[in-house]
Write an enzyme that holds these catalytic residues in place. Structure first.
Site, short mmCIF file in Angstrom:
data_model
loop_
_atom_site.label_atom_id
_atom_site.label_comp_id
_atom_site.label_asym_id
_atom_site.label_seq_id
_atom_site.Cartn_x
_atom_site.Cartn_y
_atom_site.Cartn_z
N CYS A 111 12.09 -29.73 -45.43
CA CYS A 111 12.74 -28.88 -44.43
C CYS A 111 11.96 -28.81 -43.12
CB CYS A 111 13.00 -27.49 -44.99
SG CYS A 111 11.52 -26.49 -45.30
N HIS A 171 11.49 -21.65 -45.95
CA HIS A 171 12.50 -22.66 -45.65
C HIS A 171 12.92 -22.53 -44.20
CE1 HIS A 171 15.41 -25.70 -46.87
NE2 HIS A 171 16.29 -25.09 -46.12
N HIS A 214 19.83 -28.76 -42.28
CA HIS A 214 18.56 -28.59 -42.98
C HIS A 214 18.44 -29.60 -44.11
CE1 HIS A 214 19.90 -26.01 -46.65
NE2 HIS A 214 20.95 -26.64 -46.19
#
Length: 394
Positions: free
Chosen positions: A309, A357, A369
């Site tokens: 990520c 994240h 993402h």
């Protein structure tokens, strides 16, 4: 008499044991079932037992009883493991970044030590030459040498040269001492860097083991599902990601796959997001993120073949001309905070209380993402995960 008494004192069996027809394996199974029945809604693999979930236990390789989880329970537990792996991945990324920095610093210090050592050796050679010359011309008191000299003026001229040579020698000695001190200093810094690198590499190994353990545990849970159940789970993830989730599963762009052929509409989406971006750098970052759709999630990766990520957001903003740090924990401080209601394309959006994240906002409540292993870079709603904060890189 003793035997007779013993025969009348047979141990009482638990009612559940008697229902099994006896036998040690059956007794153990019954006891396990009784324990589970008394436990009621006790957690299974860290999750509450869902209503209607089967209570019949399996036995693993070690002989321990384990519930057969429902597909929904498996998915919830797998999602939790992926999130835990993401936390460990960010710690791994931070340690790797520190290790890379330490290696670069060590290489620079080694080069600097070599250069300074070369200069030190040259200064040592100069001092040796001066000492040898002094030895050849010394050994007799200067007054005696003057009395014995056939040409006193020539001697006095030579003495002036020797005085200047002595001054030069003193300068050379001071320079040598200074270079010696600098070489020792650089070598000490290099030794300290070696120790720091060793500590960082130990952390790197620990975090790598944690990530692999979490991902292996997730894969073992997924292996309990049938191919059809896994396909349905993937389809639900895709549906939650919304249109234009990525190249994977898009077919040929003419309605194939669950993406509904949205790949053909991506150029327009890129243009719209870029037009809404607050500056050209953000627009280029958004365009890069769109170009990465469909690439695999690879933990610890920064591209171009795959990303995790924070690796994706770092690469996207690098394309925009901005150098972001490596981890979610550091990227969140890469610019001013932005309220969720004020999000603009290019902003970094962070999730979970531990900031583990990150995605890149592309407008209309969506982000791009890199989710987790098995899920390629895709478009997803920002509200798909617990929102924590947003930052606009500067």
């Amino acid at each position: 008499m003793t035997a007779t008494v013993a025969s009348h004192r047979k141990p009482r069996q638990h009612p559940l044991v008697s229902l099994t027809g006896g036998g040690s394996r059956s007794a153990r199974t019954a006891r396990t079932a009784a324990t589970l029945a008394l436990a009621g809604a006790a957690p299974t693999f860290g999750l509450a037992q869902a209503a209607g979930a089967p209570l019949t236990p399996d036995f693993d390789a070690a002989g321990h009883a384990a519930h057969r989880l429902t597909p929904a329970q498996v998915k919830n537990r797998v999602d939790a493991l992926y999130q835990e792996a993401e936390v460990a991945t960010q710690s791994y990324n931070g340690a790797k970044d520190s290790a890379d920095t330490a290696r670069e610093e060590l290489s620079r210090l080694q080069d600097e030590a070599a250069r300074r050592t070369g200069k030190l050796n040259a200064a040592r050679a100069e001092l040796g030459a001066l000492a040898a010359g002094q030895y050849r011309s010394g050994g007799i008191d200067p007054t005696v040498r003057l009395l014995l000299s056939a040409d006193p003026q020539r001697y006095l001229d030579g003495a002036a040269v020797l005085e200047r040579t002595g001054s030069h020698q003193a300068t050379a000695v001071a320079g040598y001492a200074r270079r010696l001190g600098s070489v020792r200093q650089v070598r000490q810094r290099a030794e300290d860097t070696v120790e720091r690198l060793a500590d960082t590499e130990a952390q790197l190994k620990k975090h790598r083991v944690t990530v692999v353990h979490k991902l292996d545990a997730a894969e073992q849970l997924l292996s309990r599902l049938t191919a059809e159940q896994r396909q349905r789970m993937t389809a639900r993830d895709g549906a939650r990601s919304g249109p234009g989730q990525g190249r994977t599963g898009q077919g040929d762009g003419h309605g194939g796959g669950h993406g509904g052929g949205t790949l053909s509409r991506l150029p327009g989406a890129v243009g719209a997001a870029a037009a809404q971006a607050p500056n050209p750098r953000a627009a280029r970052a958004v365009s890069f993120a769109y170009s990465a759709l469909g690439k695999p999630y690879v933990w610890g990766a920064t591209g171009p073949a795959g990303y995790d990520c924070s690796g994706l957001t770092q690469a996207a903003w690098k394309a925009g001309g901005v150098a972001l740090p490596r981890t979610t924990y550091t990227q969140i401080s890469s610019g001013p905070r932005v309220a969720r209601s004020q999000l603009a394309p290019g902003d970094l959006v962070f999730f979970y209380s531990g900031i583990s994240h990150v995605g890149i906002y592309v407008g209309d409540g969506r982000m791009i993402h890199a989710p987790h292993p098995g899920a390629p870079v895709r478009i997803a709603p920002v509200d798909q995960m617990p929102f924590a904060a947003a930052t606009r890189p500067a």
